[in-house]
Write an enzyme that holds these catalytic residues in place. Structure first.
Site, PDB file in Angstrom:
ATOM      1  N   ASP A  26       0.859  -1.179   0.000  1.00 13.94           N
ATOM      2  CA  ASP A  26       0.000   0.000   0.000  1.00 13.94           C
ATOM      3  C   ASP A  26       0.903   1.239   0.000  1.00 13.94           C
ATOM      4  OD1 ASP A  26      -2.304   1.687   0.529  1.00 13.94           O
ATOM      5  OD2 ASP A  26      -1.683   1.704   2.630  1.00 13.94           O
ATOM      6  N   LEU A  27       0.317   2.409  -0.225  1.00 10.89           N
ATOM      7  CA  LEU A  27       1.090   3.647  -0.186  1.00 10.89           C
ATOM      8  C   LEU A  27       0.934   4.393   1.141  1.00 10.89           C
ATOM      9  CD1 LEU A  27       0.885   5.412  -3.704  1.00 10.89           C
ATOM     10  CD2 LEU A  27       2.894   4.463  -2.563  1.00 10.89           C
ATOM     11  N   ASP A  28      -0.177   5.106   1.318  1.00  9.72           N
ATOM     12  CA  ASP A  28      -0.343   5.960   2.499  1.00  9.72           C
ATOM     13  C   ASP A  28      -0.360   5.136   3.779  1.00  9.72           C
ATOM     14  OD1 ASP A  28      -0.873   8.811   1.491  1.00  9.72           O
ATOM     15  OD2 ASP A  28      -2.149   7.576   0.211  1.00  9.72           O
ATOM     16  N   THR A  63      -2.961   0.979  -4.082  1.00  6.84           N
ATOM     17  CA  THR A  63      -3.371   2.123  -3.273  1.00  6.84           C
ATOM     18  C   THR A  63      -4.817   2.521  -3.545  1.00  6.84           C
ATOM     19  OG1 THR A  63      -2.878   4.479  -2.852  1.00  6.84           O
ATOM     20  CG2 THR A  63      -2.439   3.666  -5.056  1.00  6.84           C
ATOM     21  N   GLY A  64      -5.380   3.268  -2.613  1.00  3.42           N
ATOM     22  CA  GLY A  64      -6.689   3.853  -2.831  1.00  3.42           C
ATOM     23  C   GLY A  64      -6.615   5.137  -3.629  1.00  3.42           C
ATOM     24  N   LYS A 122      -8.543  -4.501  -4.065  1.00  3.38           N
ATOM     25  CA  LYS A 122      -7.119  -4.588  -4.375  1.00  3.38           C
ATOM     26  C   LYS A 122      -6.704  -6.022  -4.703  1.00  3.38           C
ATOM     27  CE  LYS A 122      -5.390  -0.677  -1.606  1.00  3.38           C
ATOM     28  NZ  LYS A 122      -4.421  -0.271  -0.569  1.00  3.38           N
ATOM     29  N   ASP A 126      -2.045  -0.942   5.952  1.00  2.00           N
ATOM     30  CA  ASP A 126      -2.420  -0.356   7.239  1.00  2.00           C
ATOM     31  C   ASP A 126      -3.906  -0.053   7.344  1.00  2.00           C
ATOM     32  OD1 ASP A 126      -2.325   1.883   5.371  1.00  2.00           O
ATOM     33  OD2 ASP A 126      -2.433   3.174   7.148  1.00  2.00           O
ATOM     34  N   ASN A 143      -9.002  -1.340   3.596  1.00  3.25           N
ATOM     35  CA  ASN A 143      -8.997  -1.620   2.163  1.00  3.25           C
ATOM     36  C   ASN A 143      -7.837  -2.533   1.768  1.00  3.25           C
ATOM     37  OD1 ASN A 143      -7.164   0.463   2.730  1.00  3.25           O
ATOM     38  ND2 ASN A 143      -7.386   1.387   0.706  1.00  3.25           N
TER      39      ASN A 143
END
Length: 276
Positions: free
Chosen positions: A12-14, A46-47, A194, A217, A220
């Site tokens: 994931d990113l954020d 990512t979202g 995802k 984290d 999602n």
């Protein structure tokens, strides 16, 4: 599961790959470049919208697969669009006609712009470069409902839970949804997740989930974390997610390069992985 079985790294990113400044640290870039040089397949999921995420992953310095909008878009390492799914327009229209109180920030993720009912400084903080442009709109005047996802944010998680139940009561079978953060609620087409998008990439590349590890984290990330051979939860993830997925290992925080540090220890230093 020994180290040699892992061929795919998914992040994931954020709150995961990005630090508290919403950037990939130089240390993390260095580690991922080495993993790329050692022929690991790297996937970022990512979202974020692809226009927002693309400039971030480009700082890694090598081409990767990019899954965005929680799985509604897949871009290949050449930046070509491989897959896309939008929401049912009539369903989007119906949600906007529910007269959602103005206390909620409501955002429509569209192809080239994100439309919002109000200015929100906290949302803009996530964009270190403004590549995906916001547009302030009155939803009663919107006529184009070709949307990738609907995003709601509110300071109160309880308020978002109330809104989620209200929307699902009206549309029980047409959306998938997730809390990317406790104060961020997102609705997509029911086929979008995802993990579904990642499965498409793995099929293209000739791998499966048992050859992959993943880092996340948020809610999602849940299916992604539980489907791969090894799912790692960030230390900064909500306690509710850690408790729900208590069988998964919790690692260091995003602002301490938790992903990169774990990969150095477990992959680059030739130490075996103990899977779930």
């Amino acid at each position: 599961m020994i180290k040699e079985n892992i061929k795919v790294i998914i992040s994931d990113l954020d709150g995961t790959l990005l630090n508290s400044e919403h950037r990939i640290s130089e240390y993390t870039k260095e580690i991922f470049r080495e993993l790329h040089n050692q022929n690991y397949l790297i996937i970022v999921a990512t979202g974020r919208h692809h226009l927002d995420a693309m400039p971030i992953i480009e700082t890694l310095g090598f081409p990767i697969y990019l899954v965005t909008s929680n799985g509604a878009r897949i871009h290949c390492p050449k930046k070509e669009l491989l897959f896309s799914t939008n929401m049912v327009a009539e369903a989007v229209k119906s949600v906007l006609e529910m007269d959602i109180p103005a206390e909620y920030t409501t955002v429509l993720f569209k192809e080239n712009v994100w439309q919002t009912n109000k200015h929100n400084d906290k949302l803009l903080e996530f964009q270190t470069e403004l590549n995906y442009i916001p547009e302030l709109v009155n939803y009663k005047e919107v006529t184009d409902f070709d949307v990738i996802k609907i995003f709601f944010t509110h300071e109160s998680h309880g308020k978002l839970l109330e809104l989620r139940e209200k929307i699902l009561e009206k549309h029980p079978d047409i959306f998938s949804h997730a809390f990317s953060l406790p104060h961020c609620l997102e609705f997509m087409d029911k086929s979008v997740d995802k993990s579904v998008a990642i499965a498409r990439i793995l099929e293209i590349e000739g791998y499966d989930f048992y050859q992959a590890i993943s880092f996340g984290d948020g809610y999602n990330d849940e299916k992604m974390l539980t489907t791969t051979a090894k799912g790692l939860i960030m230390g900064n993830a909500p306690d509710s997610l850690k408790n729900k997925l208590s069988h998964l290992e919790v690692i260091s925080n995003n602002h301490k390069d938790g992903v990169a540090s774990y990969l150095v220890e477990k992959l680059l230093n030739n130490i075996s992985l103990e899977t779930k």
